[in-house]
Design a protein around this motif. Structure first.
Motif, PDB file in Angstrom:
ATOM      1  N   VAL A 246       0.857  -1.186   0.000  1.00  0.00           N
ATOM      2  CA  VAL A 246       0.000   0.000   0.000  1.00  0.00           C
ATOM      3  C   VAL A 246       0.890   1.231   0.000  1.00  0.00           C
ATOM      4  O   VAL A 246       1.762   1.384   0.873  1.00  0.00           O
ATOM      5  N   SER A 247       0.680   2.113  -0.983  1.00  0.00           N
ATOM      6  CA  SER A 247       1.492   3.322  -1.122  1.00  0.00           C
ATOM      7  C   SER A 247       0.711   4.537  -0.645  1.00  0.00           C
ATOM      8  O   SER A 247      -0.500   4.631  -0.837  1.00  0.00           O
ATOM      9  N   ALA A 248       1.427   5.461  -0.021  1.00  0.00           N
ATOM     10  CA  ALA A 248       0.811   6.685   0.485  1.00  0.00           C
ATOM     11  C   ALA A 248       0.220   7.496  -0.659  1.00  0.00           C
ATOM     12  O   ALA A 248       0.662   7.404  -1.813  1.00  0.00           O
ATOM     13  N   GLY A 249      -0.762   8.303  -0.322  1.00  0.00           N
ATOM     14  CA  GLY A 249      -1.451   9.094  -1.334  1.00  0.00           C
ATOM     15  C   GLY A 249      -1.012  10.546  -1.348  1.00  0.00           C
ATOM     16  O   GLY A 249      -0.511  11.081  -0.352  1.00  0.00           O
ATOM     17  N   CYS A 250      -1.191  11.189  -2.484  1.00  0.00           N
ATOM     18  CA  CYS A 250      -0.866  12.599  -2.655  1.00  0.00           C
ATOM     19  C   CYS A 250      -2.016  13.257  -3.402  1.00  0.00           C
ATOM     20  O   CYS A 250      -2.450  12.747  -4.443  1.00  0.00           O
ATOM     21  N   ASP A 251      -2.500  14.377  -2.882  1.00  0.00           N
ATOM     22  CA  ASP A 251      -3.595  15.083  -3.549  1.00  0.00           C
ATOM     23  C   ASP A 251      -3.108  16.126  -4.547  1.00  0.00           C
ATOM     24  O   ASP A 251      -3.880  16.947  -5.028  1.00  0.00           O
ATOM     25  N   LYS A 252      -1.783  16.127  -4.812  1.00  0.00           N
ATOM     26  CA  LYS A 252      -1.155  16.982  -5.826  1.00  0.00           C
ATOM     27  C   LYS A 252      -1.061  18.447  -5.412  1.00  0.00           C
ATOM     28  O   LYS A 252      -0.756  19.304  -6.253  1.00  0.00           O
ATOM     29  N   ALA A 253      -1.357  18.762  -4.173  1.00  0.00           N
ATOM     30  CA  ALA A 253      -1.259  20.137  -3.702  1.00  0.00           C
ATOM     31  C   ALA A 253       0.168  20.432  -3.225  1.00  0.00           C
ATOM     32  O   ALA A 253       0.871  19.548  -2.735  1.00  0.00           O
ATOM     33  N   PHE A 254       0.588  21.692  -3.341  1.00  0.00           N
ATOM     34  CA  PHE A 254       1.935  22.070  -2.937  1.00  0.00           C
ATOM     35  C   PHE A 254       2.139  21.848  -1.438  1.00  0.00           C
ATOM     36  O   PHE A 254       3.212  21.418  -1.004  1.00  0.00           O
ATOM     37  N   GLU A 255       1.102  22.115  -0.628  1.00  0.00           N
ATOM     38  CA  GLU A 255       1.216  21.938   0.809  1.00  0.00           C
ATOM     39  C   GLU A 255       1.469  20.476   1.160  1.00  0.00           C
ATOM     40  O   GLU A 255       2.240  20.167   2.068  1.00  0.00           O
ATOM     41  N   THR A 256       0.828  19.558   0.454  1.00  0.00           N
ATOM     42  CA  THR A 256       1.033  18.126   0.698  1.00  0.00           C
ATOM     43  C   THR A 256       2.428  17.695   0.267  1.00  0.00           C
ATOM     44  O   THR A 256       3.104  16.930   0.973  1.00  0.00           O
ATOM     45  N   CYS A 257       2.862  18.185  -0.868  1.00  0.00           N
ATOM     46  CA  CYS A 257       4.184  17.824  -1.391  1.00  0.00           C
ATOM     47  C   CYS A 257       5.289  18.256  -0.430  1.00  0.00           C
ATOM     48  O   CYS A 257       6.214  17.491  -0.137  1.00  0.00           O
ATOM     49  N   SER A 258       5.193  19.458   0.081  1.00  0.00           N
ATOM     50  CA  SER A 258       6.249  19.971   0.955  1.00  0.00           C
ATOM     51  C   SER A 258       6.105  19.468   2.386  1.00  0.00           C
ATOM     52  O   SER A 258       7.103  19.163   3.049  1.00  0.00           O
ATOM     53  N   GLY A 259       4.860  19.355   2.872  1.00  0.00           N
ATOM     54  CA  GLY A 259       4.659  18.949   4.261  1.00  0.00           C
ATOM     55  C   GLY A 259       4.714  17.457   4.482  1.00  0.00           C
ATOM     56  O   GLY A 259       5.434  16.971   5.357  1.00  0.00           O
ATOM     57  N   LYS A 260       3.978  16.688   3.693  1.00  0.00           N
ATOM     58  CA  LYS A 260       3.898  15.239   3.886  1.00  0.00           C
ATOM     59  C   LYS A 260       5.112  14.514   3.338  1.00  0.00           C
ATOM     60  O   LYS A 260       5.597  13.543   3.939  1.00  0.00           O
ATOM     61  N   PHE A 261       5.625  14.979   2.198  1.00  0.00           N
ATOM     62  CA  PHE A 261       6.717  14.260   1.533  1.00  0.00           C
ATOM     63  C   PHE A 261       8.045  15.012   1.563  1.00  0.00           C
ATOM     64  O   PHE A 261       9.068  14.460   1.145  1.00  0.00           O
ATOM     65  N   GLY A 262       8.066  16.276   2.020  1.00  0.00           N
ATOM     66  CA  GLY A 262       9.313  17.043   2.052  1.00  0.00           C
ATOM     67  C   GLY A 262       9.943  17.188   0.679  1.00  0.00           C
ATOM     68  O   GLY A 262      11.166  17.165   0.545  1.00  0.00           O
ATOM     69  N   ASN A 263       9.099  17.365  -0.338  1.00  0.00           N
ATOM     70  CA  ASN A 263       9.590  17.344  -1.723  1.00  0.00           C
ATOM     71  C   ASN A 263       9.180  18.604  -2.479  1.00  0.00           C
ATOM     72  O   ASN A 263       9.006  18.585  -3.693  1.00  0.00           O
ATOM     73  N   GLY A 264       9.018  19.711  -1.746  1.00  0.00           N
ATOM     74  CA  GLY A 264       8.526  20.939  -2.365  1.00  0.00           C
ATOM     75  C   GLY A 264       9.394  21.457  -3.502  1.00  0.00           C
ATOM     76  O   GLY A 264       8.884  22.042  -4.459  1.00  0.00           O
ATOM     77  N   LEU A 265      10.719  21.231  -3.435  1.00  0.00           N
ATOM     78  CA  LEU A 265      11.601  21.733  -4.489  1.00  0.00           C
ATOM     79  C   LEU A 265      11.340  21.047  -5.827  1.00  0.00           C
ATOM     80  O   LEU A 265      11.660  21.603  -6.886  1.00  0.00           O
TER      81      LEU A 265
END
Length: 296
Positions: A246-265
């Protein structure tokens, strides 16, 4: 105009001919299968084309332009060829199908008539009909990037660059209960908060659904484990005890990318893209235009 091998062209001008059709199907996982409407097995071009599969072809009209023509191939389910489960589970989605005209008395005399992809599949009892779409059908699909506020990369792909193969972004579990074709109870995910796997994906590791993936719409925690709701119903139901990742989900929002995955750059969207209200705006005497950024 199609150029035919000289031997086949000579055969076709005869009063009577001994030709039939053959199909070579190549799945996206590399599996190659051959079928023919002839009543004996044929072998040519490094492929064995099986007979007695009930395969037959429809007529097809082709144009000279880029029209997306299509044809149908009908056949019968067979344990040694194509099964109903394999079709239903999408194992043939996107498969390439090459259609040959072959002289069954001398299979080395053959010609490639067309190369298509599997389209719509219709089933009735122990028979099926498969639509073969020309490669021009791909021109009807959108290509290139769409500019928007949300990311247009797939989580974990080369553009995203985030490694989600390790915990807590990918976890393994087992089926505890099957509520229905849209809802599964899974063990092994209890350490993560509700919603962590929302918009994520499951991939079955064994059982009937081995290799099949499904998208998750919602993730909640209950007494028996994690409750995963799917966006689309499963074509076949798994069994209790089947393993899955089971893989984590992403809603494609910038806040999720930077906060949940630490991948904002590496965010592949445009979070500060002005909306339609700005695009339809206009200058007037009451608005201050001092050169400041229009977004925070």
């Amino acid at each position: 105009m199609r150029d035919l091998p000289e031997a086949l062209a000579t055969h076709l001008v005869q009063t009577s001919t001994t030709t039939c059709h053959a199909w070579r199907l190549t799945r996206t996982d590399g599996l190659v299968l051959g079928f023919t409407e002839h009543d004996h097995e044929l072998e040519f071009d490094g492929t064995v084309f099986s007979a007695a599969t009930g395969f037959r072809a429809s007529e097809v009209e082709s144009g000279l332009g880029l029209e997306a023509d299509a044809a149908d191939v009908a056949g019968a389910f067979s344990a040694s060829a194509i099964s109903a489960d394999d079709l239903a589970l999408g194992r043939y989605d996107g498969a390439r199908v090459e259609t040959f005209l072959v002289n069954w008395q001398n299979p080395d005399d053959h010609a490639l008539l067309s190369t298509r992809q599997l389209g719509e599949v219709r089933t009735a009892g122990q028979a099926f009909t498969v639509e073969l779409r020309s490669l021009a059908a791909g021109l009807d699909q959108p290509h290139g990037r769409l500019y928007g506020k949300r990311c247009d990369a797939d989580l974990g792909d080369a553009r995203c660059t985030k490694d989600i193969s390790i915990a807590p972004f990918t976890m393994t579990g087992a089926i505890v209960d099957i509520v229905d074709e849209l809802t599964l109870i899974v063990s092994g995910l209890e350490s993560l908060a509700a919603g962590w796997f929302g918009n994520g994906r499951i991939r079955f590791s064994d059982g009937l659904l081995e290799g099949v993936s499904a998208d998750i719409s919602n993730h909640t925690i209950i007494a028996d484990g994690a409750r995963l709701a799917l966006w689309q119903p499963l074509a076949r139901l798994p069994e209790s005890g089947d393993q899955l990742a089971v893989s984590a989900g992403c809603d494609k929002a910038f806040e999720t990318c930077s906060g949940k995955f630490g991948n904002g750059l590496n965010f592949q969207g445009f979070p500060y893209l002005p909306g339609s209200d700005f695009a339809y705006g206009y200058a007037d005497a009451d608005t201050v235009h001092d050169g400041r950024p229009i977004v925070p």
